[in-house]
Design an enzyme around this catalytic site. Structure first.
Site, mmCIF file in Angstrom:
data_model
loop_
_atom_site.group_PDB
_atom_site.id
_atom_site.type_symbol
_atom_site.label_atom_id
_atom_site.label_comp_id
_atom_site.label_asym_id
_atom_site.label_seq_id
_atom_site.Cartn_x
_atom_site.Cartn_y
_atom_site.Cartn_z
ATOM 1 N N ASN A 1 5.549 -49.736 11.966
ATOM 2 C CA ASN A 1 4.610 -49.461 10.866
ATOM 3 C C ASN A 1 5.338 -49.762 9.561
ATOM 4 O O ASN A 1 6.181 -48.991 9.129
ATOM 5 C CB ASN A 1 4.178 -47.986 10.942
ATOM 6 C CG ASN A 1 3.340 -47.578 9.743
ATOM 7 O OD1 ASN A 1 2.850 -48.430 9.003
ATOM 8 N ND2 ASN A 1 3.175 -46.276 9.550
ATOM 9 N N TRP A 2 4.984 -50.892 8.970
ATOM 10 C CA TRP A 2 5.702 -51.316 7.764
ATOM 11 C C TRP A 2 5.256 -50.558 6.511
ATOM 12 O O TRP A 2 5.841 -50.724 5.444
ATOM 13 C CB TRP A 2 5.509 -52.821 7.538
ATOM 14 C CG TRP A 2 6.254 -53.679 8.509
ATOM 15 C CD1 TRP A 2 7.130 -53.269 9.479
ATOM 16 C CD2 TRP A 2 6.200 -55.114 8.608
ATOM 17 N NE1 TRP A 2 7.620 -54.358 10.167
ATOM 18 C CE2 TRP A 2 7.062 -55.509 9.652
ATOM 19 C CE3 TRP A 2 5.500 -56.107 7.918
ATOM 20 C CZ2 TRP A 2 7.243 -56.844 10.010
ATOM 21 C CZ3 TRP A 2 5.678 -57.433 8.280
ATOM 22 C CH2 TRP A 2 6.544 -57.800 9.313
ATOM 23 N N LYS A 3 4.166 -49.816 6.619
ATOM 24 C CA LYS A 3 3.621 -49.099 5.451
ATOM 25 C C LYS A 3 3.425 -50.077 4.292
ATOM 26 O O LYS A 3 3.078 -51.230 4.537
ATOM 27 C CB LYS A 3 4.533 -47.917 5.090
ATOM 28 C CG LYS A 3 4.831 -47.051 6.317
ATOM 29 C CD LYS A 3 5.466 -45.745 6.002
ATOM 30 C CE LYS A 3 5.715 -44.993 7.301
ATOM 31 N NZ LYS A 3 6.187 -43.631 7.087
ATOM 32 N N HIS B 1 -2.960 -41.655 10.340
ATOM 33 C CA HIS B 1 -1.525 -41.528 10.051
ATOM 34 C C HIS B 1 -1.335 -40.387 9.045
ATOM 35 O O HIS B 1 -2.182 -40.154 8.181
ATOM 36 C CB HIS B 1 -0.983 -42.844 9.485
ATOM 37 C CG HIS B 1 0.502 -42.804 9.294
ATOM 38 N ND1 HIS B 1 1.080 -42.266 8.162
ATOM 39 C CD2 HIS B 1 1.515 -43.185 10.095
ATOM 40 C CE1 HIS B 1 2.395 -42.335 8.297
ATOM 41 N NE2 HIS B 1 2.690 -42.879 9.454
ATOM 42 N N GLU C 1 0.270 -40.056 6.415
ATOM 43 C CA GLU C 1 0.131 -40.395 4.992
ATOM 44 C C GLU C 1 -1.338 -40.560 4.613
ATOM 45 O O GLU C 1 -1.737 -40.248 3.493
ATOM 46 C CB GLU C 1 0.955 -41.656 4.680
ATOM 47 C CG GLU C 1 2.441 -41.312 4.637
ATOM 48 C CD GLU C 1 3.356 -42.390 5.180
ATOM 49 O OE1 GLU C 1 2.965 -43.570 5.198
ATOM 50 O OE2 GLU C 1 4.482 -42.037 5.602
ATOM 51 N N GLU D 1 3.434 -37.412 15.559
ATOM 52 C CA GLU D 1 4.363 -37.601 14.454
ATOM 53 C C GLU D 1 4.412 -36.328 13.614
ATOM 54 O O GLU D 1 3.559 -36.131 12.731
ATOM 55 C CB GLU D 1 3.898 -38.756 13.563
ATOM 56 C CG GLU D 1 3.894 -40.097 14.241
ATOM 57 C CD GLU D 1 3.967 -41.220 13.219
ATOM 58 O OE1 GLU D 1 4.963 -41.943 13.228
ATOM 59 O OE2 GLU D 1 3.061 -41.328 12.393
ATOM 60 N N GLY E 1 10.059 -40.027 7.640
ATOM 61 C CA GLY E 1 10.778 -40.513 6.462
ATOM 62 C C GLY E 1 11.779 -39.517 5.905
ATOM 63 O O GLY E 1 12.256 -39.651 4.786
ATOM 64 N N SER F 1 11.311 -40.651 11.840
ATOM 65 C CA SER F 1 12.750 -40.917 11.696
ATOM 66 C C SER F 1 13.396 -41.454 12.976
ATOM 67 O O SER F 1 14.520 -41.085 13.318
ATOM 68 C CB SER F 1 13.475 -39.663 11.192
ATOM 69 O OG SER F 1 12.987 -39.313 9.908
ATOM 70 N N GLY G 1 8.754 -46.275 11.333
ATOM 71 C CA GLY G 1 8.525 -46.704 9.953
ATOM 72 C C GLY G 1 9.757 -47.381 9.388
ATOM 73 O O GLY G 1 10.021 -48.563 9.628
ATOM 74 N N GLY G 2 10.569 -46.614 8.656
ATOM 75 C CA GLY G 2 11.725 -47.153 7.937
ATOM 76 C C GLY G 2 12.592 -48.125 8.727
ATOM 77 O O GLY G 2 12.903 -49.224 8.242
HETATM 78 P P1 PGA Z 1 9.618 -43.123 9.710
HETATM 79 O O1 PGA Z 1 8.023 -43.291 9.703
HETATM 80 O O2 PGA Z 1 10.116 -43.816 10.953
HETATM 81 O O3 PGA Z 1 10.080 -43.824 8.444
HETATM 82 O O4 PGA Z 1 9.925 -41.678 9.719
HETATM 83 C C1 PGA Z 1 7.273 -43.148 10.886
HETATM 84 C C2 PGA Z 1 5.806 -43.284 10.568
HETATM 85 O O5 PGA Z 1 5.363 -42.777 9.532
HETATM 86 O O6 PGA Z 1 5.042 -43.882 11.331
#
Ligand code: PGA
Length: 251
Positions: A9-11, A96, A98, A168, A174, A215, A236-237
């Site tokens: 997930n590149w956001k 998600h 966010e 999640e 994050g 994470s 994500g990251g």
């Molecule tokens: P993260 O994000 O790996 O940066 O914690 C995961 C996500 O939000 O899907």
């Protein structure tokens, strides 16, 4: 879908130019793994670039980060599920954290979006997770199971068994703080039991991949995947670096 399922997930990162560079670097080193599923979820403006960079290869699935609940219309700035499908997406993230916590998306909206995804030929990946406050007050499981029930509430017939789920925990996204494999196994077990009730079949519930996210790194991916009922990772990251992403999908 072959399991484990790895989703990047590149956001709001990697526009078309950076996305093209990432794909070049990633694909140069990526060894095709027939025993797993790899999904990349770029921002909507980079969808066609990432699809084009795959050329004829069919071993990587592309997803979209968000779809609007309505089919089309006067919704400035939004992406319709059918448009994402047309651009080459096959999967849609829904709910998600966010979207829920930054943009105020409700359980009801996630329900409509899951149904909309199916209607448009996209597989929904429903994300659920509790905040730290909910965990500390003992409401983690009830929150997550409520989000699961709502997300599936508008699906018809065999659709529930066609979804993917990601657990999640909001406090792990994050933050560098990961749920332990034991935490993940406990929540994934509860999700699996609820899926048995919702699909009316233990077999169907067992076929739904439940991913962990929050994470995830190349260092902790093995331990998490070894946990019971963890059948994939939503990253994500660490998915923004082609080398780290390659290491994770090779776990
Ligand atoms: P993260 O994000 O790996 O940066 O914690 C995961 C996500 O939000 O899907």
């Amino acid at each position: 879908m072959k399991r484990p399922v790895f989703v990047a997930n590149w956001k709001m990162n990697l526009g078309p130019t950076e996305a093209r560079a990432f794909m070049k670097k990633f694909l140069a080193k990526y060894k095709q793994h027939p025993d797993r599923t790899v999904v990349i979820v770029p921002p909507a403006v980079s969808l066609t670039t990432v699809v084009a960079s795959l050329g004829r290869r069919k071993d990587i699935i592309i997803g979209v980060q968000n779809i609007h609940a309505d089919a089309k219309g006067a919704f400035t700035g939004e992406t319709a599920a059918a448009m994402a499908r047309d651009a080459g997406a096959r999967l849609a993230l829904v709910g998600h954290s966010e979207r829920r916590h930054v943009f105020g998306e409700t359980d009801e909206e996630t329900a409509v979006k899951c149904a909309r995804a199916f209607e448009s030929g996209l597989t929904p990946l429903l994300c659920v997770g509790e905040t730290l406050k909910q965990r500390d007050s003992g409401d983690a499981a009830s929150t997550v199971l409520r989000q699961l029930r709502s997300g599936l509430s508008r699906l018809k017939d065999a659709q529930p068994k066609g979804i993917l789920v990601a657990y999640e925990p909001v406090w792990a996204i994050g933050t560098g703080r990961t749920a332990t494999p034991a935490d993940a196994a406990a929540m994934h077990g509860a999700l699996r039991a609820e899926l048995s009730v919702l699909t009316g079949s233990r077999k169907d519930a067992a076929a739904i991949p439940i991913l962990y996210g929050g994470s995830v790194t190349a260092e902790n991916s093995r331990g998490l995947l070894d946990a019971e009922n963890v059948e994939g990772l939503l990253v994500g990251g660490a998915s923004l670096d082609a080398g780290k992403w390659n290491a994770i999908v090779s776990t």
